[in-house]
Design a protein around this motif. Structure first.
Motif, PDB file in Angstrom:
ATOM      1  N   GLY A   1      50.985  44.610  54.409  1.00  0.00           N
ATOM      2  CA  GLY A   1      49.387  44.419  54.466  1.00  0.00           C
ATOM      3  C   GLY A   1      48.727  44.116  55.458  1.00  0.00           C
ATOM      4  N   TRP A   2      49.150  43.488  56.572  1.00  0.00           N
ATOM      5  CA  TRP A   2      48.565  43.154  57.797  1.00  0.00           C
ATOM      6  C   TRP A   2      48.216  44.536  58.580  1.00  0.00           C
ATOM      7  N   MET A   3      49.266  45.383  58.574  1.00  0.00           N
ATOM      8  CA  MET A   3      49.237  46.605  59.286  1.00  0.00           C
ATOM      9  C   MET A   3      48.150  47.512  58.523  1.00  0.00           C
ATOM     10  N   MET A   4      48.226  47.469  57.449  1.00  0.00           N
ATOM     11  CA  MET A   4      47.160  48.276  56.286  1.00  0.00           C
ATOM     12  C   MET A   4      45.637  47.996  56.927  1.00  0.00           C
ATOM     13  N   ARG A   5      45.593  46.705  56.980  1.00  0.00           N
ATOM     14  CA  ARG A   5      44.328  46.368  57.354  1.00  0.00           C
ATOM     15  C   ARG A   5      43.727  46.865  58.832  1.00  0.00           C
ATOM     16  N   MET A   6      44.784  46.445  59.955  1.00  0.00           N
ATOM     17  CA  MET A   6      44.681  47.234  61.133  1.00  0.00           C
ATOM     18  C   MET A   6      44.329  48.592  61.256  1.00  0.00           C
ATOM     19  N   ALA A   7      45.206  49.304  60.334  1.00  0.00           N
ATOM     20  CA  ALA A   7      45.100  50.942  60.573  1.00  0.00           C
ATOM     21  C   ALA A   7      43.794  51.315  59.605  1.00  0.00           C
ATOM     22  N   GLY A   8      43.148  50.206  59.018  1.00  0.00           N
ATOM     23  CA  GLY A   8      41.724  50.785  58.335  1.00  0.00           C
ATOM     24  C   GLY A   8      41.777  51.254  57.029  1.00  0.00           C
ATOM     25  N   ASP A   9      43.328  51.102  56.490  1.00  0.00           N
ATOM     26  CA  ASP A   9      43.123  51.718  55.225  1.00  0.00           C
ATOM     27  C   ASP A   9      42.088  50.732  54.181  1.00  0.00           C
ATOM     28  N   VAL A  10      42.111  51.375  52.966  1.00  0.00           N
ATOM     29  CA  VAL A  10      40.985  50.814  52.054  1.00  0.00           C
ATOM     30  C   VAL A  10      41.668  50.177  50.888  1.00  0.00           C
ATOM     31  N   ALA A  11      41.310  48.868  50.525  1.00  0.00           N
ATOM     32  CA  ALA A  11      41.743  48.178  49.226  1.00  0.00           C
ATOM     33  C   ALA A  11      40.736  48.298  48.292  1.00  0.00           C
ATOM     34  N   VAL A  12      41.106  48.282  46.988  1.00  0.00           N
ATOM     35  CA  VAL A  12      40.513  48.349  45.780  1.00  0.00           C
ATOM     36  C   VAL A  12      41.214  47.483  44.638  1.00  0.00           C
ATOM     37  N   ARG A  13      40.233  46.802  44.093  1.00  0.00           N
ATOM     38  CA  ARG A  13      40.764  46.032  43.124  1.00  0.00           C
ATOM     39  C   ARG A  13      40.732  46.502  41.656  1.00  0.00           C
ATOM     40  N   ARG A  14      41.875  46.674  40.999  1.00  0.00           N
ATOM     41  CA  ARG A  14      41.925  47.574  39.481  1.00  0.00           C
ATOM     42  C   ARG A  14      40.843  46.830  38.553  1.00  0.00           C
ATOM     43  N   GLY A  15      40.170  47.640  37.836  1.00  0.00           N
ATOM     44  CA  GLY A  15      39.235  47.054  36.761  1.00  0.00           C
ATOM     45  C   GLY A  15      37.915  46.174  37.418  1.00  0.00           C
ATOM     46  N   ASP A  16      37.536  46.398  38.650  1.00  0.00           N
ATOM     47  CA  ASP A  16      36.472  45.851  39.104  1.00  0.00           C
ATOM     48  C   ASP A  16      35.487  46.694  39.653  1.00  0.00           C
ATOM     49  N   ALA A  17      34.267  47.028  38.949  1.00  0.00           N
ATOM     50  CA  ALA A  17      33.518  48.311  39.359  1.00  0.00           C
ATOM     51  C   ALA A  17      33.072  47.909  40.801  1.00  0.00           C
ATOM     52  N   GLY A  18      32.400  46.576  40.930  1.00  0.00           N
ATOM     53  CA  GLY A  18      32.001  46.424  42.417  1.00  0.00           C
ATOM     54  C   GLY A  18      33.015  46.722  43.540  1.00  0.00           C
ATOM     55  N   SER A  19      34.442  46.267  43.405  1.00  0.00           N
ATOM     56  CA  SER A  19      35.460  46.819  44.311  1.00  0.00           C
ATOM     57  C   SER A  19      35.401  48.307  44.459  1.00  0.00           C
ATOM     58  N   ARG A  20      35.375  49.053  43.205  1.00  0.00           N
ATOM     59  CA  ARG A  20      35.602  50.718  43.266  1.00  0.00           C
ATOM     60  C   ARG A  20      34.510  51.144  44.252  1.00  0.00           C
ATOM     61  N   ALA A  21      33.186  50.413  43.933  1.00  0.00           N
ATOM     62  CA  ALA A  21      32.179  51.134  44.562  1.00  0.00           C
ATOM     63  C   ALA A  21      32.293  50.737  46.092  1.00  0.00           C
ATOM     64  N   GLN A  22      32.613  49.620  46.550  1.00  0.00           N
ATOM     65  CA  GLN A  22      32.780  49.220  48.123  1.00  0.00           C
ATOM     66  C   GLN A  22      33.955  49.984  48.475  1.00  0.00           C
ATOM     67  N   ALA A  23      35.059  50.424  47.810  1.00  0.00           N
ATOM     68  CA  ALA A  23      36.271  51.177  48.469  1.00  0.00           C
ATOM     69  C   ALA A  23      35.673  52.557  48.605  1.00  0.00           C
TER      70      ALA A  23
END
Length: 248
Positions: free
Chosen positions: A113-135
């Motif tokens: 997870g730490w490396m994914m954040r440094m690499a600029g990968d994108v997180a999304v929280r399932r079932g959360d419309a706000g998270s999907r929009a931000q992703a």
């Protein structure tokens, strides 16, 4: 018994690689980030860790085939079917960088997870419309910086290996940005790691890159047809890969 021993080796070696890779990736990030806002270089080094883990695993044989991307800095929205957690390791063998749209839980795994954040990968929280929009906004940001994004439009891994219904998000994003879709068919990774198990399975797997699908001139009304066309391309290609993987 042998599979358990090999599985233990794979998990331990993967953890050691993660432990060693985090400081190296942090150094690459600190040196390249000021002149590489898309974090292309950091991402490429992160995917190399996944390739190294695969090479240390005697039970997996991975290969990639299909269309060659001649300009790795032209942004695509890559979409692939989702068979297994091991899809990440297989698709990391492709010779260009893509930022992954991945569920938030993966970002909480130490080292990875730490490396994914440094690499600029994108997180999304399932079932959360706000998270999907931000992703999706984050994906648009990566595309604007000249880096492709990788989205698995089934949303979750297939229970039986068949290609499930695709969600619209990736295709709406492609139409809105004018970026082409890059379909990728994955076959064989289901045998790598069963859901809920830590035992590594023996597997031959292939990722085949299909011809890009242009979206210039399309409107949001065209999204369902685009989605279904790309899904059918991937399903047909996967069926061919399954036949290719069967013993002669």
């Amino acid at each position: 018994m042998l599979k358990r021993v090999i599985s233990l080796w794979v998990w331990i070696s993967g953890t050691v690689i993660g432990f060693l890779w985090v400081p190296w990736l942090a150094l690459v990030y600190s040196v390249t980030a000021p002149r590489d806002p898309g974090r292309y270089t950091v991402g490429r080094w992160f995917r190399r860790a996944a390739v190294l883990v695969t090479k240390l695993n005697p039970l997996w044989r991975f290969r990639t085939t299909g269309v060659r991307i001649h300009d790795p800095r032209r942004p695509y929205i890559a979409v692939a079917n989702h068979e297994s957690f091991a899809d990440i390791f297989l698709l990391s063998h492709l010779p260009w960088e893509m930022k992954w749209l991945s569920k938030e839980a993966i970002f909480k795994i130490p080292f990875m997870g730490w490396m994914m954040r440094m690499a600029g990968d994108v997180a999304v929280r399932r079932g959360d419309a706000g998270s999907r929009a931000q992703a999706l906004a984050d994906c648009r940001d990566r595309l604007e910086k000249g880096v492709s994004v990788m989205i698995m439009p089934e949303g979750t891994r297939s229970a039986d290996g068949s290609v499930q219904k695709f969600h619209d998000g990736a295709f709406r994003l492609a139409v809105e940005t004018g970026c082409p879709i890059l379909p990728i068919a994955v076959a064989g990774t289901r045998a790598c790691l069963a859901k809920g198990s830590w035992i590594i399975g023996r597997a031959n797997a292939i990722a085949r890159v299909l011809p890009p699908v242009e979206t210039a001139g399309l409107t949001l009304d065209d999204v369902p047809a685009l989605r279904d066309r790309v899904r059918q391309m991937i399903a047909d290609a996967r069926a061919g890969l399954i036949r290719e993987l069967q013993p002669a």
